[in-house]
Motif scaffolding. Structure first.
Motif, PDB file in Angstrom:
ATOM      1  N   SER A  36       4.119  59.263  26.095  1.00  0.00           N
ATOM      2  CA  SER A  36       5.332  58.904  25.377  1.00  0.00           C
ATOM      3  C   SER A  36       5.244  59.401  23.947  1.00  0.00           C
ATOM      4  O   SER A  36       4.176  59.773  23.462  1.00  0.00           O
ATOM      5  N   ALA A  37       6.351  59.409  23.255  1.00  0.00           N
ATOM      6  CA  ALA A  37       6.394  59.911  21.890  1.00  0.00           C
ATOM      7  C   ALA A  37       5.842  58.875  20.914  1.00  0.00           C
ATOM      8  O   ALA A  37       5.918  57.663  21.145  1.00  0.00           O
ATOM      9  N   THR A  38       5.293  59.372  19.830  1.00  0.00           N
ATOM     10  CA  THR A  38       4.821  58.533  18.740  1.00  0.00           C
ATOM     11  C   THR A  38       5.774  58.717  17.566  1.00  0.00           C
ATOM     12  O   THR A  38       6.125  59.836  17.203  1.00  0.00           O
ATOM     13  N   GLN A  39       6.182  57.617  16.988  1.00  0.00           N
ATOM     14  CA  GLN A  39       7.121  57.621  15.869  1.00  0.00           C
ATOM     15  C   GLN A  39       6.372  57.846  14.562  1.00  0.00           C
ATOM     16  O   GLN A  39       5.318  57.261  14.324  1.00  0.00           O
ATOM     17  N   HIS A  40       6.925  58.700  13.702  1.00  0.00           N
ATOM     18  CA  HIS A  40       6.381  58.950  12.372  1.00  0.00           C
ATOM     19  C   HIS A  40       7.515  58.869  11.358  1.00  0.00           C
ATOM     20  O   HIS A  40       8.604  59.402  11.592  1.00  0.00           O
ATOM     21  N   GLY A  41       7.263  58.244  10.239  1.00  0.00           N
ATOM     22  CA  GLY A  41       8.264  58.179   9.173  1.00  0.00           C
ATOM     23  C   GLY A  41       9.464  57.342   9.556  1.00  0.00           C
ATOM     24  O   GLY A  41       9.368  56.402  10.331  1.00  0.00           O
ATOM     25  N   GLY A  42      10.607  57.720   9.009  1.00  0.00           N
ATOM     26  CA  GLY A  42      11.824  56.933   9.160  1.00  0.00           C
ATOM     27  C   GLY A  42      12.623  57.202  10.414  1.00  0.00           C
ATOM     28  O   GLY A  42      13.736  57.711  10.349  1.00  0.00           O
ATOM     29  N   VAL A  43      12.059  56.866  11.576  1.00  0.00           N
ATOM     30  CA  VAL A  43      12.786  56.958  12.845  1.00  0.00           C
ATOM     31  C   VAL A  43      13.154  55.537  13.256  1.00  0.00           C
ATOM     32  O   VAL A  43      12.305  54.650  13.255  1.00  0.00           O
ATOM     33  N   THR A  44      14.399  55.320  13.595  1.00  0.00           N
ATOM     34  CA  THR A  44      14.829  54.000  14.065  1.00  0.00           C
ATOM     35  C   THR A  44      15.687  54.158  15.307  1.00  0.00           C
ATOM     36  O   THR A  44      16.374  55.173  15.481  1.00  0.00           O
ATOM     37  N   LEU A  45      15.646  53.169  16.169  1.00  0.00           N
ATOM     38  CA  LEU A  45      16.541  53.160  17.322  1.00  0.00           C
ATOM     39  C   LEU A  45      17.923  52.741  16.848  1.00  0.00           C
ATOM     40  O   LEU A  45      18.067  51.878  15.987  1.00  0.00           O
ATOM     41  N   THR A  46      18.940  53.367  17.414  1.00  0.00           N
ATOM     42  CA  THR A  46      20.317  53.114  17.010  1.00  0.00           C
ATOM     43  C   THR A  46      21.222  53.205  18.232  1.00  0.00           C
ATOM     44  O   THR A  46      20.753  53.409  19.348  1.00  0.00           O
ATOM     45  N   ALA A  47      22.516  53.082  18.033  1.00  0.00           N
ATOM     46  CA  ALA A  47      23.476  53.170  19.142  1.00  0.00           C
ATOM     47  C   ALA A  47      23.666  54.625  19.569  1.00  0.00           C
ATOM     48  O   ALA A  47      23.641  55.541  18.742  1.00  0.00           O
ATOM     49  N   ASP A  48      23.852  54.829  20.872  1.00  0.00           N
ATOM     50  CA  ASP A  48      24.128  56.178  21.381  1.00  0.00           C
ATOM     51  C   ASP A  48      25.600  56.522  21.190  1.00  0.00           C
ATOM     52  O   ASP A  48      26.364  55.755  20.593  1.00  0.00           O
ATOM     53  N   ARG A  49      26.023  57.664  21.700  1.00  0.00           N
ATOM     54  CA  ARG A  49      27.392  58.126  21.503  1.00  0.00           C
ATOM     55  C   ARG A  49      28.436  57.238  22.182  1.00  0.00           C
ATOM     56  O   ARG A  49      29.625  57.364  21.913  1.00  0.00           O
ATOM     57  N   PHE A  50      27.987  56.350  23.072  1.00  0.00           N
ATOM     58  CA  PHE A  50      28.895  55.422  23.740  1.00  0.00           C
ATOM     59  C   PHE A  50      28.842  54.028  23.129  1.00  0.00           C
ATOM     60  O   PHE A  50      29.464  53.106  23.633  1.00  0.00           O
ATOM     61  N   GLY A  51      28.039  53.846  22.059  1.00  0.00           N
ATOM     62  CA  GLY A  51      27.934  52.549  21.389  1.00  0.00           C
ATOM     63  C   GLY A  51      26.867  51.626  21.948  1.00  0.00           C
ATOM     64  O   GLY A  51      26.786  50.475  21.551  1.00  0.00           O
ATOM     65  N   ASN A  52      26.033  52.102  22.870  1.00  0.00           N
ATOM     66  CA  ASN A  52      24.969  51.279  23.446  1.00  0.00           C
ATOM     67  C   ASN A  52      23.789  51.210  22.473  1.00  0.00           C
ATOM     68  O   ASN A  52      23.154  52.222  22.175  1.00  0.00           O
ATOM     69  N   GLN A  53      23.513  50.013  21.960  1.00  0.00           N
ATOM     70  CA  GLN A  53      22.447  49.828  20.976  1.00  0.00           C
ATOM     71  C   GLN A  53      21.068  50.143  21.549  1.00  0.00           C
ATOM     72  O   GLN A  53      20.790  49.857  22.712  1.00  0.00           O
ATOM     73  N   GLY A  54      20.198  50.737  20.722  1.00  0.00           N
ATOM     74  CA  GLY A  54      18.825  51.023  21.110  1.00  0.00           C
ATOM     75  C   GLY A  54      18.680  52.167  22.090  1.00  0.00           C
ATOM     76  O   GLY A  54      17.642  52.330  22.713  1.00  0.00           O
ATOM     77  N   ARG A  55      19.694  52.997  22.242  1.00  0.00           N
ATOM     78  CA  ARG A  55      19.677  54.081  23.229  1.00  0.00           C
ATOM     79  C   ARG A  55      19.666  55.464  22.609  1.00  0.00           C
ATOM     80  O   ARG A  55      19.891  56.464  23.282  1.00  0.00           O
ATOM     81  N   ALA A  56      19.402  55.546  21.280  1.00  0.00           N
ATOM     82  CA  ALA A  56      19.313  56.831  20.582  1.00  0.00           C
ATOM     83  C   ALA A  56      18.368  56.650  19.401  1.00  0.00           C
ATOM     84  O   ALA A  56      18.054  55.525  19.007  1.00  0.00           O
ATOM     85  N   ALA A  57      17.907  57.759  18.847  1.00  0.00           N
ATOM     86  CA  ALA A  57      17.025  57.714  17.686  1.00  0.00           C
ATOM     87  C   ALA A  57      17.752  58.282  16.479  1.00  0.00           C
ATOM     88  O   ALA A  57      18.449  59.291  16.579  1.00  0.00           O
ATOM     89  N   ALA A  58      17.586  57.623  15.335  1.00  0.00           N
ATOM     90  CA  ALA A  58      18.133  58.109  14.065  1.00  0.00           C
ATOM     91  C   ALA A  58      16.965  58.523  13.185  1.00  0.00           C
ATOM     92  O   ALA A  58      15.952  57.814  13.107  1.00  0.00           O
ATOM     93  N   PHE A  59      17.093  59.672  12.546  1.00  0.00           N
ATOM     94  CA  PHE A  59      16.044  60.224  11.700  1.00  0.00           C
ATOM     95  C   PHE A  59      16.529  60.198  10.251  1.00  0.00           C
ATOM     96  O   PHE A  59      17.659  60.576   9.975  1.00  0.00           O
ATOM     97  N   ASN A  60      15.662  59.784   9.322  1.00  0.00           N
ATOM     98  CA  ASN A  60      16.084  59.601   7.931  1.00  0.00           C
ATOM     99  C   ASN A  60      16.301  60.893   7.154  1.00  0.00           C
ATOM    100  O   ASN A  60      16.769  60.869   6.031  1.00  0.00           O
ATOM    101  N   GLY A  61      15.936  62.038   7.704  1.00  0.00           N
ATOM    102  CA  GLY A  61      16.183  63.300   7.039  1.00  0.00           C
ATOM    103  C   GLY A  61      15.108  63.747   6.077  1.00  0.00           C
ATOM    104  O   GLY A  61      15.228  64.793   5.464  1.00  0.00           O
ATOM    105  N   SER A  62      14.043  62.956   5.932  1.00  0.00           N
ATOM    106  CA  SER A  62      12.992  63.388   5.005  1.00  0.00           C
ATOM    107  C   SER A  62      11.610  63.420   5.650  1.00  0.00           C
ATOM    108  O   SER A  62      10.917  64.420   5.566  1.00  0.00           O
ATOM    109  N   ASP A  63      11.196  62.352   6.308  1.00  0.00           N
ATOM    110  CA  ASP A  63       9.836  62.332   6.868  1.00  0.00           C
ATOM    111  C   ASP A  63       9.792  61.832   8.308  1.00  0.00           C
ATOM    112  O   ASP A  63       8.743  61.471   8.813  1.00  0.00           O
ATOM    113  N   ALA A  64      10.918  61.820   8.980  1.00  0.00           N
ATOM    114  CA  ALA A  64      10.998  61.250  10.326  1.00  0.00           C
ATOM    115  C   ALA A  64      10.755  62.290  11.405  1.00  0.00           C
ATOM    116  O   ALA A  64      11.258  63.406  11.324  1.00  0.00           O
ATOM    117  N   CYS A  65       9.961  61.913  12.411  1.00  0.00           N
ATOM    118  CA  CYS A  65       9.810  62.766  13.587  1.00  0.00           C
ATOM    119  C   CYS A  65       9.207  61.961  14.723  1.00  0.00           C
ATOM    120  O   CYS A  65       8.626  60.901  14.525  1.00  0.00           O
TER     121      CYS A  65
END
Length: 108
Positions: A36-65
């Motif tokens: 499985s993937a390992t989270q680094h930096g500012g990655v958080t679970l968020t809503a997907d394109r259908f509004g389902n919470q915890g079904r997509a990843a949001a990256f902070n744009g600076s240190d997230a991967c």
């Protein structure tokens, strides 16, 4: 009378070697061939394109991967055909992209 038919893109399962759907609110690989993937930096679970919470990843744009350890099933050589599929929604335009690392997907 108004009729509508919703069509959702489906990824064929035949030959699938890596899948991360965020279905369980985590970064687990669902097929079982790779880690499985390992989270680094500012990655958080968020809503997907259908509004389902915890079904997509949001990256902070600076240190997230998200990183995945090397895996034979996704170790493509020069003569292997492969397809990558992902949904990306950019929240804005990044300035000076030549001076920063702007990879959406990378393999080293």
């Amino acid at each position: 009378m108004l009729l509508a038919n919703a069509v959702c893109a489906q990824i064929p399962a035949t030959g699938l070697v890596f899948e991360m759907t965020f279905n369980n609110g985590n970064y687990n690989e669902n097929i079982g061939y790779c880690s499985s993937a390992t989270q680094h930096g500012g990655v958080t679970l968020t809503a997907d394109r259908f509004g389902n919470q915890g079904r997509a990843a949001a990256f902070n744009g600076s240190d997230a991967c998200l990183t995945v350890l090397p895996c034979d099933k996704i170790n493509f050589s020069n003569n292997n055909n492969f397809t990558l599929s992902l949904w990306v929604q950019a929240s804005g335009i990044q300035n000076n992209i030549a001076a920063t690392d702007n990879d959406i997907l990378a393999k080293w």
